[in-house]
Enzyme design. Structure first.
Site, PDB file in Angstrom:
ATOM      1  N   HIS A 123      35.132  34.835  46.344  1.00 40.30           N
ATOM      2  CA  HIS A 123      34.478  35.958  45.671  1.00 40.30           C
ATOM      3  C   HIS A 123      32.978  36.052  45.995  1.00 40.30           C
ATOM      4  CE1 HIS A 123      33.433  32.924  42.504  1.00 40.30           C
ATOM      5  NE2 HIS A 123      32.360  33.685  42.371  1.00 40.30           N
ATOM      6  N   ASP A 153      40.593  31.098  45.727  1.00 44.52           N
ATOM      7  CA  ASP A 153      39.175  31.485  45.660  1.00 44.52           C
ATOM      8  C   ASP A 153      38.316  30.598  46.549  1.00 44.52           C
ATOM      9  OD1 ASP A 153      37.085  33.117  44.890  1.00 44.52           O
ATOM     10  OD2 ASP A 153      36.519  31.835  43.212  1.00 44.52           O
ATOM     11  N   GLY A 242      25.503  32.415  40.485  1.00 47.65           N
ATOM     12  CA  GLY A 242      24.806  31.912  41.671  1.00 47.65           C
ATOM     13  C   GLY A 242      25.256  30.511  42.029  1.00 47.65           C
ATOM     14  N   ASN A 243      25.785  29.758  41.036  1.00 45.10           N
ATOM     15  CA  ASN A 243      26.322  28.424  41.301  1.00 45.10           C
ATOM     16  C   ASN A 243      27.659  28.476  42.035  1.00 45.10           C
ATOM     17  OD1 ASN A 243      24.708  27.114  38.557  1.00 45.10           O
ATOM     18  ND2 ASN A 243      24.950  25.834  40.383  1.00 45.10           N
ATOM     19  N   SER A 244      28.316  29.629  42.031  1.00 44.06           N
ATOM     20  CA  SER A 244      29.629  29.731  42.656  1.00 44.06           C
ATOM     21  C   SER A 244      29.585  29.294  44.112  1.00 44.06           C
ATOM     22  CB  SER A 244      30.138  31.168  42.582  1.00 44.06           C
ATOM     23  OG  SER A 244      30.756  31.419  41.360  1.00 44.06           O
ATOM     24  N   LEU A 299      58.199  26.591  46.478  1.00 42.07           N
ATOM     25  CA  LEU A 299      59.317  25.910  45.844  1.00 42.07           C
ATOM     26  C   LEU A 299      60.400  26.892  45.403  1.00 42.07           C
ATOM     27  CD1 LEU A 299      60.509  23.252  44.784  1.00 42.07           C
ATOM     28  CD2 LEU A 299      59.105  23.535  42.729  1.00 42.07           C
ATOM     29  N   GLY A 300      59.986  28.095  44.963  1.00 37.29           N
ATOM     30  CA  GLY A 300      60.962  29.091  44.544  1.00 37.29           C
ATOM     31  C   GLY A 300      61.424  28.912  43.116  1.00 37.29           C
ATOM     32  N   VAL A 301      60.486  28.606  42.207  1.00 38.60           N
ATOM     33  CA  VAL A 301      60.818  28.526  40.785  1.00 38.60           C
ATOM     34  C   VAL A 301      59.807  29.354  40.003  1.00 38.60           C
ATOM     35  CG1 VAL A 301      61.817  26.214  40.985  1.00 38.60           C
ATOM     36  CG2 VAL A 301      59.402  26.465  40.365  1.00 38.60           C
TER      37      VAL A 301
END
Length: 499
Positions: A123, A153, A242-244, A299-301
């Site tokens: 982001h 992300d 800004g820390n992202s 996995l399909g669950v």
């Protein structure tokens, strides 16, 4: 008289010797006590050795901060046209109003290789027309995007540099609640800033990634099995806009997470921050470098949203405190789990010998693997625990299975809302639930028949076709429903489609 004076002198001398002896004993005991304290990267903690009435020993983070800070960079982004909405890189996480005029954004990044690979948040750089990286020593580089993944992300950048400082990678699986950590980044467009705190929780799922991509949809024919992976490390180290993309490191100066979000009603620090575990980052970055994209095994669950996991247990007469694991609400026919013999109602307890206590932990463990990888799953069924080896499916296989079983996963039948009803209640869109499947997502959430659904994942729906298109085209990989109960109460509800 002389004898009395002599006796006084002897008494005083004895007292002096006693005091000196006690002082020697105390110094010796203090030295022994200090030598027994645990050390961590040259930092000595009192922790469990604090004596009654004594002050706790504060950790010294100077060494860790000096090791990490040179390799945490300031990322500046430039946006053009429609994409300028992303200039405030964190507005989507904090519910802040979108900026209308700014064309620049700001975030943080972490150098992980001397030749210029830099990890940040998706982001921070999404939709950017140009990306600039500024090191703490004021060197400036133009960065190219290697790969990005909205579902974790994470993004990987590359600059043309050599012998750059790096942050050594740690092991997020070893992180303990209560452990001291540092957050390093560029909050509020300030210069490099270091804050300290502790790990306050692990495996947090807070629904943030479900918001990403809202309002941006792909063609319905391009269904991708995108499911957000949220198993955040939670910390009370101060993290602000800004820390992202910045570093969360342990007291040894090792990277254990990439800072991604905060829990706040105002957009500023309110006590809790969240970081993406470095072990998940390792896999994603490796994929970026090899393929330019993330290749995940599936996995399909399906499983209940974290908010209703305990409720589902109780509805089935099971005390949530008695069982550790993830309750499987659905197994996709033809998926990896189905082929291996897993069934609806099974409780997955571990992946490759590592216990999983929540759907967030399960998703992260599976997301570390590639298509074709074999994982060992321990599950509980019928009063006994069994083990099975499952070979994970790839994206195309998962996509085909998901598309065929989308309606069944929702556990509901719908009909278009009559135009007269729309006009009566001032609605522009809507379908209503005509039938519920017991144990389905809507039934588990307590949403009754007759409920009106106006939007799926932000898309207005007026027909069954609209629902199908909205679910297929969503980049979020989770269902976010807006609607009204038969009594007229509005609601917003989210649940994952599976992993």
């Amino acid at each position: 008289m002389k004898q009395a004076a002599f006796a006084i002198i002897i008494s005083l001398l004895s007292a002096v010797l006693a005091i000196a002896g006690y002082k020697h004993f105390e110094d010796r005991e203090k030295a022994k006590y200090q030598s027994e304290l645990p050390t961590y990267a040259g930092i000595r903690f009192a922790s469990n050795h604090i004596r009654p009435g004594s002050a706790p020993v504060n950790p010294d983070f100077v060494q860790a901060a000096s090791l990490v800070a040179p390799a945490v960079v300031h990322i500046k982004t430039l946006y053009e046209g429609e994409d300028r909405r992303s200039a405030n890189s964190l507005y989507g996480f904090f519910g802040l109003p979108q900026a209308q005029t700014p064309v620049r954004g700001s975030g943080s990044g972490v150098i992980i290789s001397p030749d210029g690979y830099i990890v940040t948040n998706n982001h921070v750089i999404e939709h950017a027309a140009a990306i600039e990286v500024v090191l703490p020593d004021k060197r400036v580089y133009k960065a190219t995007l290697v790969g990005r993944d909205p579902n974790t992300d994470l993004a990987l950048l590359k600059v043309d540099g050599a012998d750059l400082p790096v942050v050594p990678l740690g092991n997020s699986d070893n992180v303990q609640v209560g452990e001291w950590v540092l957050a390093v980044g560029y909050p509020l467009s300030l210069n490099s800033t270091v804050t300290a705190g502790i790990i306050s929780a692990k495996g947090r799922s807070i629904g943030i990634l479900n918001h990403q991509g809202q309002g941006s949809y792909e063609d319905a024919s391009q269904l991708a099995p995108n499911t957000p992976i949220e198993s955040f490390i939670q910390t009370d180290a101060a993290i602000n806009p800004g820390n992202s993309g910045g570093a969360l490191v342990n007291a040894n100066g090792q990277l254990i997470g990439i800072n991604a979000a905060i829990a706040s009603q105002t957009g500023s620090y309110a006590g809790y921050g969240f970081a993406i575990p470095v072990n998940l980052m390792r896999k994603v970055v490796s994929d970026f470098r090899k393929y330019g994209e993330v290749r995940r095994g599936y996995l399909g669950v399906s499983f209940p949203a974290p908010a209703i996991e305990d409720q589902l247990w109780r509805e089935r007469g099971i005390d949530p405190a008695l069982v550790i694991g993830v309750f499987i609400t659905g197994v996709q026919p033809g998926g990896a789990a189905a082929v291996a013999g897993l069934r609806e109602g099974d409780i997955i307890q571990s992946i490759d010998g590592v216990r999983v206590a929540s759907s967030a932990e399960l998703s992260e463990r599976i997301a570390r693997h590639h298509p074709g990888d074999q994982v060992e799953i321990s599950y509980f069924r019928g009063g006994r625990t069994s083990r099975v080896y499952v070979r994970l499916k790839g994206e195309e296989e998962y996509k085909d299975v998901t598309e065929r079983n989308l309606a069944g996963m929702l556990g509901a039948a719908f009909a278009p809302l009559p135009e007269s009803t729309k006009r009566q209640y001032g609605l522009r869109s809507g379908v209503y639930i005509t039938q519920l499947q017991r144990g389905g997502f809507f039934d588990s959430a307590g949403i009754p028949e007759g409920t009106v659904i106006t939007h799926f994942n932000g898309v207005p729906v007026n027909s069954i076709s609209d629902i199908s298109n909205a679910l297929r085209a969503s980049k979020a990989g989770a269902v976010r429903v807006h609607g009204f109960t038969p009594e007229g109460t509005g609601f917003v509800f989210s649940f994952p489609l599976g992993t």
